[in-house]
Design an enzyme around this catalytic site. Structure first.
Site, short mmCIF file in Angstrom:
data_model
loop_
_atom_site.label_atom_id
_atom_site.label_comp_id
_atom_site.label_asym_id
_atom_site.label_seq_id
_atom_site.Cartn_x
_atom_site.Cartn_y
_atom_site.Cartn_z
N HIS A 9 0.83 -1.22 0.00
CA HIS A 9 0.00 0.00 0.00
C HIS A 9 0.85 1.26 0.00
O HIS A 9 0.38 2.32 -0.38
CB HIS A 9 -0.93 0.00 1.22
CG HIS A 9 -2.01 -1.03 1.15
ND1 HIS A 9 -3.33 -0.73 0.91
CD2 HIS A 9 -1.95 -2.39 1.24
CE1 HIS A 9 -4.05 -1.84 0.88
NE2 HIS A 9 -3.23 -2.86 1.08
N ASP A 29 3.12 9.35 -0.56
CA ASP A 29 1.99 8.52 -0.12
C ASP A 29 1.77 7.44 -1.16
O ASP A 29 1.90 7.70 -2.37
CB ASP A 29 0.73 9.39 0.00
CG ASP A 29 -0.18 8.93 1.13
OD1 ASP A 29 -0.07 7.75 1.51
OD2 ASP A 29 -0.98 9.73 1.61
#
Ligand code: F6P
Length: 454
Positions: A155, A361
């Site tokens: 992720h 991110d």
């Protein structure tokens, strides 16, 4: 038919209405809810004598959790996973530390997960492991005798090889990661960085999506995680959420800039506060009219780097308000707690702009949820860091460099003054991109590739 077995460090609170810890748990929960499956993870408990908790069945999901001992938690969770890997994966090398004993603890806890998995997996189950906490798990699962297909979805970002190599155990860790059959990344940038390391530093060769390395064949793909676009919109449209959005607009002066992030140094909060201060200084036309609301639930608060950023932000929020507030206007609202979706949805819908400016991110689902929650007739504007994975799909957001204070300040002004037609055009573009990579598609593509049907 093969069963799907998901393994992740954190499992979502299964009860309705509870706030989840991050994008991963919410995404996996949604993905499993529809198709059903087994979910193994940490119970969140630290116990002197760790136990495996009894199976907990909710709808189509069977949940199995294990406890951790204090030593496990310190070496694995606070230590290698969040003290070493997390900062390095997010390019924050200076905030990382490394201890071999913690690396050993990380391997040991990955083996605990693998042993728990071995007790419940059947030979034809597809095993889908999530995120950086469990990079070592496929190797441990092989040692525990499992011959199943095992996939990993990362992720977080995967950094450039030179950054990854600052981890003293990088070679051993990389070899272990290559025991997975399928490795999925959020973006092509992450995949390319991983393959770059594989070719330059591990003797691998790449053909199409297939990496040959350490006498193994590993499939390496890109699977951007998404949101349920229509469900998010429908939730924002619920009468009680619409009423709440109207109340928020009235209470917050009608120019609301919203940010929602775990309180984490990768999210770029100090830089964002500085950009807001610059905006207040350089665009006085918005004085007395604008509110910047930063929701930042505390996260990993027993790690020093997280305590330090919390102290810094508390100081900055007070200083900025002290400098600009009037008796009847407080420009910055800083909230250190988490909120349920039914509180966040009206806020997304009420906001004129959402600032999502992480320094790095993996994806950032707040950006996607905000865009999905907007009224197509009168949408708000997304200001998005070019270093968030979501920027690869949401090119219709106002893309900014989070380190460029003046640029972010100018984007805030632009967002609050953007003509309706441009807002609608940009929103349409973002909706189309999000429909392309929905949460269902993320799950279905990964599971099909893991099962060898892709
Ligand atoms: O979504 C990224 C992530 O790091 C997850 O892996 C994690 O569960 C979540 O953020 C929240 O962090 P934590 O589990 O450490 O509270």
């Amino acid at each position: 038919m093969s069963r799907l077995v998901v393994v992740s460090n954190r499992v979502a609170p299964i009860q309705e209405g509870e706030a989840t810890a991050g994008g991963l748990a919410a995404g996996v929960l949604d993905a499993l809810r529809q198709k059903g499956g087994i979910w193994l993870g940490w119970s969140g408990n630290i116990r002197d004598v760790p136990e495996q908790q009894p199976e907990h069945i909710v709808g189509a999901i069977s949940l199995f959790t294990i406890d951790l001992s204090r030593k496990d938690y310190d070496e694995y969770y606070r230590g290698f996973a969040n003290g070493t890997l997390w900062p390095v994966l997010h390019y924050q090398i200076g905030l990382g530390r490394f201890e071999w004993v913690e690396y050993e603890g990380y391997r040991r806890v990955n083996s605990l997960f693998a042993q728990a998995l071995a007790k419940l997996a059947r030979p034809d189950d597809l095993i889908w492991v999530h995120d950086y906490q469990l990079l070592y798990m496929a190797e441990a699962a092989r040692d525990a005798g499992l011959t199943n297909r095992i996939g990993l979805f990362l992720h977080t970002p995967f950094p450039a090889p030179g950054v990854f190599m600052t981890i003293p155990a990088h070679a051993d860790l990389f070899r272990a990661v290559c025991q997975y059959d399928l490795i999925g990344f959020q973006t092509e940038i992450d995949r390319a960085a991983f393959l770059d390391y594989a070719v330059r530093h591990a003797g691998g060769t790449v053909r199409d999506e297939v990496l040959s390395v350490f006498d193994r064949i590993v499939r390496v793909g890109v699977y951007p995680i998404g949101v349920h676009v229509d469900e998010v919109r429908a939730s924002a449209e619920l009468p009680r959420n619409r009423r709440q959005a109207t109340r928020i607009r009235a209470a917050l002066l009608d120019r609301l800039i919203l940010s929602v992030d775990r309180l984490d140094y990768s999210k770029g909060l100090p830089q964002r506060f500085a950009a807001f201060e610059r905006f207040l200084a350089e665009y006085p036309a918005h004085h007395n009219l604008v509110t910047f609301m930063q929701i930042a639930p505390p996260s990993r608060s027993d790690i020093e780097t997280y305590q330090a950023i919390r102290r810094e932000l508390e100081g900055e929020a007070g200083r900025i308000n002290g400098r600009f507030a009037e008796v009847d206007w407080v420009p910055l609202r800083y909230l250190n707690k988490s909120f349920e979706r039914n509180v966040l949805m009206p806020l997304y819908a009420a906001a004129q702009a959402c600032l999502v400016t992480p320094l790095r991110d993996g994806m950032n689902l707040v950006a996607k949820e905000f865009a999905a929650a907007q009224d197509p007739d009168d949408p708000g504007v997304l200001i998005l860091s070019e270093f968030a994975g979501a920027a690869r799909e949401l090119g219709d957001a106002l893309l900014v460099n989070p380190y460029d204070e003046a640029g972010v300040a100018a984007a805030m002004d632009r967002a609050l003054t953007m003509p309706l037609e441009e807002r609608q055009d940009r929103h349409r573009g973002m909706l189309a991109a999000m429909r392309e990579n929905s949460l269902e598609r993320w799950r279905d593509r990964f599971v099909a590739d893991l099962g060898g049907q892709g």
